[in-house]
Every structure is written in structure tokens, then in C-alpha cells.
Motif scaffolding. Structure first.
Motif, short mmCIF file in Angstrom:
data_model
loop_
_atom_site.label_atom_id
_atom_site.label_comp_id
_atom_site.label_asym_id
_atom_site.label_seq_id
_atom_site.Cartn_x
_atom_site.Cartn_y
_atom_site.Cartn_z
N ARG A 71 6.38 -6.06 -9.96
CA ARG A 71 6.50 -4.85 -9.14
C ARG A 71 5.41 -4.84 -8.06
N LEU A 72 5.85 -4.84 -6.82
CA LEU A 72 4.93 -4.72 -5.68
C LEU A 72 5.10 -3.32 -5.10
N CYS A 73 3.99 -2.61 -4.95
CA CYS A 73 4.08 -1.24 -4.42
C CYS A 73 3.26 -1.13 -3.14
N LEU A 74 3.84 -0.52 -2.13
CA LEU A 74 3.12 -0.19 -0.90
C LEU A 74 2.80 1.29 -0.97
N SER A 75 1.52 1.61 -0.94
CA SER A 75 1.11 3.02 -1.00
C SER A 75 0.15 3.26 0.14
N HIS A 76 0.32 4.34 0.87
CA HIS A 76 -0.60 4.54 1.99
C HIS A 76 -2.03 4.76 1.49
N THR A 77 -2.17 5.61 0.48
CA THR A 77 -3.52 5.91 0.00
C THR A 77 -3.82 5.19 -1.34
N PRO A 78 -5.05 4.73 -1.51
CA PRO A 78 -5.40 4.14 -2.81
C PRO A 78 -5.45 5.18 -3.93
N ASP A 79 -5.42 6.48 -3.57
CA ASP A 79 -5.46 7.54 -4.58
C ASP A 79 -4.26 7.48 -5.53
N ASN A 80 -3.22 6.73 -5.15
CA ASN A 80 -2.05 6.62 -6.04
C ASN A 80 -2.23 5.55 -7.12
N LEU A 81 -3.44 5.03 -7.26
CA LEU A 81 -3.68 4.00 -8.28
C LEU A 81 -3.33 4.47 -9.70
N PRO A 82 -3.72 5.68 -10.12
CA PRO A 82 -3.32 6.12 -11.48
C PRO A 82 -1.80 6.12 -11.66
#
Ligand SMILES: [Fe+2]
Length: 382
Positions: A294-305
Motif C-alpha cells: 500500500r502506497l499512500c500520498l498524504s499532503h500532511t505528515p499528520d496523517n501518519l497515525p
């Protein structure tokens, strides 16, 4: 008079600044409207200066005797001074040391960085016509010196056929006039030398209502072997997001939006997920294959949890720009994240997720000190 009262005053002022900056960073990590965000910095600057002036004035009034000052103050003021000292003398050094220690985890096998001075290569400073272009002229500003970072990640779970798979990670282009288009053209030309398999762009394409017109001529020059993926960021959310998406699709980028899709990568399935939250709806993984990388693109690193909870193998993020101004030893200060400067750039491993946070290419404010713009090539190894 001994130096202690002044040292404690310095600690109180530093701690007060730390507390204020921490809460401001937290607020900047929230999905607040741009109108609310804009005056926040001024409000916080006033709060910081008022607090420091209050401490200095009170100490002077009590003849530089802290015991008298604390006894003669309201209990809340005394308690706050205590909090400031803890923040300055305990939390600040500890978090700085911890931040240095969590970088470069074992999964990051190597990191070769080549810096290209785009202004030197072009023969002129690509200042452009942005509203804040005068800032790009400031001495020692590194906004035109781009780091091309080639990072090898050891991910034992990938299929053997993926060994050497190259993912080009671009983030935070912030088209707004400064830097000029020639800057981005130069960067893209250098990226083409990497011959990437997958291109991933993690948001913040535009910063005005006009510069979506730059998307096609600039990003249209990108090339890839398998797929190019993109999500939007908060600055796109504040502009005409639908128009930005349309232009990105026109150059062949797959907009993951708040969803997922599967890619055939060298004969094996890769699940690619977009997380544009908290500014857009978070992804719905209903029906998403349970197995596979699973590769995820997230704008903010805050979505790590969220990524850890949803078994993301590799998450790419941007948004925080490395803090843009980094002090020697201390590092970043202003980072728009609920975790403040914890994930301000680099590679992190919090099982089962490996996260790469790019410092991005530009920003609404063209200021970079000790924090050059960055483009990364992530090479996956078993
Ligand atoms: Fe950004």
C-alpha cells in the motif's frame, strides 16, 4: 548581582516563545479557513512580545528577585512561569535531541544528495512576478538551490520484481509567480535524468487564482514508466480545486482524491491511496484489497497515525516545507503540524509505515534558510 535572575528571565522568555509557537503550529495543522490563518502569525507575535515584556518588567519591578516576583504574582502567572522554565530547560533540549535521533531509520539504506543552484544554471535569479519576490533577493536565501535527494529504502515486503523500483516524489510547488516558470522547468529537466517508474506529487500546486495555468506547461514535461499520481493540498483547497484537478488530469496525472486504486507494477498489484485530509474528505478504504503493498500520498505528515492504522507500507507527504527557516542545532521552528516539528522532513519508520516527508520545492513565502527546496527519488530495495 549574579547572572541567575537574568538566566531565568531568558528561560522564561524562551519557554513562553516555545509554548506560543507550539500552540500556533498546532493551529496551523488544523483545517482552518485562510482568512483565520492569515492574522494568526501577527496575533502570536504580539503575544510573544507582550509575554516577554511582562516578565522583564515584573522582574525589574521586584528588583531582580524571582522569589519575590513569584510570591507577589497571581498563582496562574507563577504556574505559567514554571511551565515556561520546564519548556525552556527540559522539553526544548529533549525534543531537539529526540528529533535528531528519530531521523534516518534503518530502512533508509543510503541518501545521496546533489544540490543544483538553479539561479547559477540559468544565469539569472528566477524571481518572476510573485507578490513577495523581493524576499527571494535577500542574502543567503536558498530558495533557488534545490536538493536532488536519492534515497534508497529497504522494504523487505516488496516482491523481488520491484527491487530497484524508482518513485519520484515532488511536493509543494506553490505556483504563484515566484519562483518563475524557468525555475520549475529546470527542476523538471533534472528529474527526467532519474527515469522514474512512478511519479508522486503530494499537493499544493497553486497559490493564486491565476497560476493553475502553469500546471500544463510545467508538469506536462514530466515522464514516467508506470504511472503518475497526485493529490491536492490545503493551498489548492483555498483556490479553485476543481480547476486544478482538471489541469492535472490533462497532463496524465491520476488524481487519487479521497480514494484508492490498484496499479499493475511489474506484474504485481500495488494499492495506491490518496489522503487529502483534513482539508478534503479522508479516504474511504471500503473494498480496498487487504493484501499487497500500500502506497499512500498524504499532503500532511499528520496523517501518519491513520496510515499506521490502515497498514500503509509507504506514505509520501509534504506540506511542512522543512520549516523553511532552520536554526543551526535547533532545527525548524514554525511547522504547520499538530506534531509541531517532529515530522518536519526526512524519513521516518513507525511500524508498519515508512514515511518520507519532502521539504517541497517552493512556498507562498520565498524564504529558505538552512532548508533548501527538495525533490526526492525513492529507490525501493528488498
Ligand atoms: Fe505547501
Amino acid at each position: 548581582m549574579s547572572a541567575w535572575p537574568l538566566l531565568l528571565l531568558l528561560g522564561a522568555c524562551l519557554g513562553h516563545t516555545v509554548v506560543m509557537v507550539f500552540t500556533m503550529n498546532w493551529l496551523y495543522g488544523c483545517p482552518l479557513p485562510k482568512k483565520v490563518m492569515q492574522p494568526l502569525r501577527t496575533i502570536y507575535a504580539v503575544l510573544i512580545l507582550t509575554g516577554c515584556a511582562y516578565f522583564a518588567g515584573s522582574l525589574y519591578r521586584f528588583n531582580f528577585d524571582w522569589s519575590r516576583l513569584l510570591a507577589g504574582s497571581y498563582p496562574t502567572v507563577s504556574a505559567y512561569v514554571g511551565i515556561c522554565w520546564v519548556a525552556a530547560f527540559v522539553m526544548c533540549p529533549l525534543t531537539t535531541a529526540y528529533n535528531w535521533l528519530i531521523r534516518n531509520p534503518a530502512v533508509l539504506v543510503s541518501n545521496h544528495t546533489r544540490t543544483v543552484d538553479v539561479a547559477k544554471e540559468l544565469g539569472f535569479k528566477p524571481l518572476g512576478l510573485g507578490k513577495k519576490r523581493y524576499l527571494a533577493r535577500l542574502p543567503f536565501n536558498e530558495c533557488f538551490q534545490v536538493d536532488f535527494a536519492e534515497r534508497v529504502l529497504k522494504l523487505p515486503q516488496i516482491p523481488p520484481a520491484w527491487d530497484g523500483l524508482k518513485i519520484l516524489h515532488l511536493s509543494d510547488l506553490h505556483f504563484c509567480g515566484t519562483p518563475d516558470r524557468s525555475f520549475y522547468h529546470c527542476v523538471i529537466e533534472h528529474c527526467l535524468d532519474w527515469d522514474a517508474d512512478i511519479v508522486a506529487v503530494t499537493g499544493d500546486f497553486v497559490d493564486t487564482d491565476r497560476h493553475h495555468r502553469w500546471i500544463v506547461p510545467i508538469l506536462g514535461r514530466l515522464r514516467w514508466k508506470i504511472a503518475a499520481l497526485a493529490i491536492l493540498g490545503n493551498h489548492d483547497a483555498w483556490r479553485e480545486a476543481a480547476l486544478v484537478r482538471r489541469r492535472l488530469r490533462r497532463v496524465g496525472l491520476r488524481l487519487l482524491d479521497a480514494g484508492w486504486e490498484t496499479l499493475d507494477v511489474r506484474g504485481h498489484q500495488m494499492v495506491v491511496i490518496g489522503h487529502e485530509g483534513p482539508w478534503f474528505t479522508p479516504p474511504d478504504l471500503n473494498g480496498c484489497p487487504a493484501d499487497g503493498f500500500r502506497l499512500c500520498l498524504s499532503h500532511t505528515p499528520d496523517n501518519l497515525p491513520w496510515a499506521k492504522q490502515h497498514r500503509i507500507d509507504l506514505m509520501l507527504a509534504g506540506h511542512v516545507h522543512g520549516g523553511q527557516i532552520r536554526l543551526p542545532l535547533v532545527g525548524s521552528i514554525f511547522v504547520p503540524s499538530k506534531y509541531s516539528r517532529r515530522y518536519d522532513g526526512g524519513t521516518f519508520h513507525e511500524g508498519p509505515t515508512v514515511m518520507h516527508v519532502s521539504r517541497g520545492l517552493a512556498g507562498e513565502v520565498p524564504l529558505r534558510y538552512n532548508c533548501r527546496p527538495e525533490v526526492s527519488l525513492l529507490v525501493l530495495r528488498r
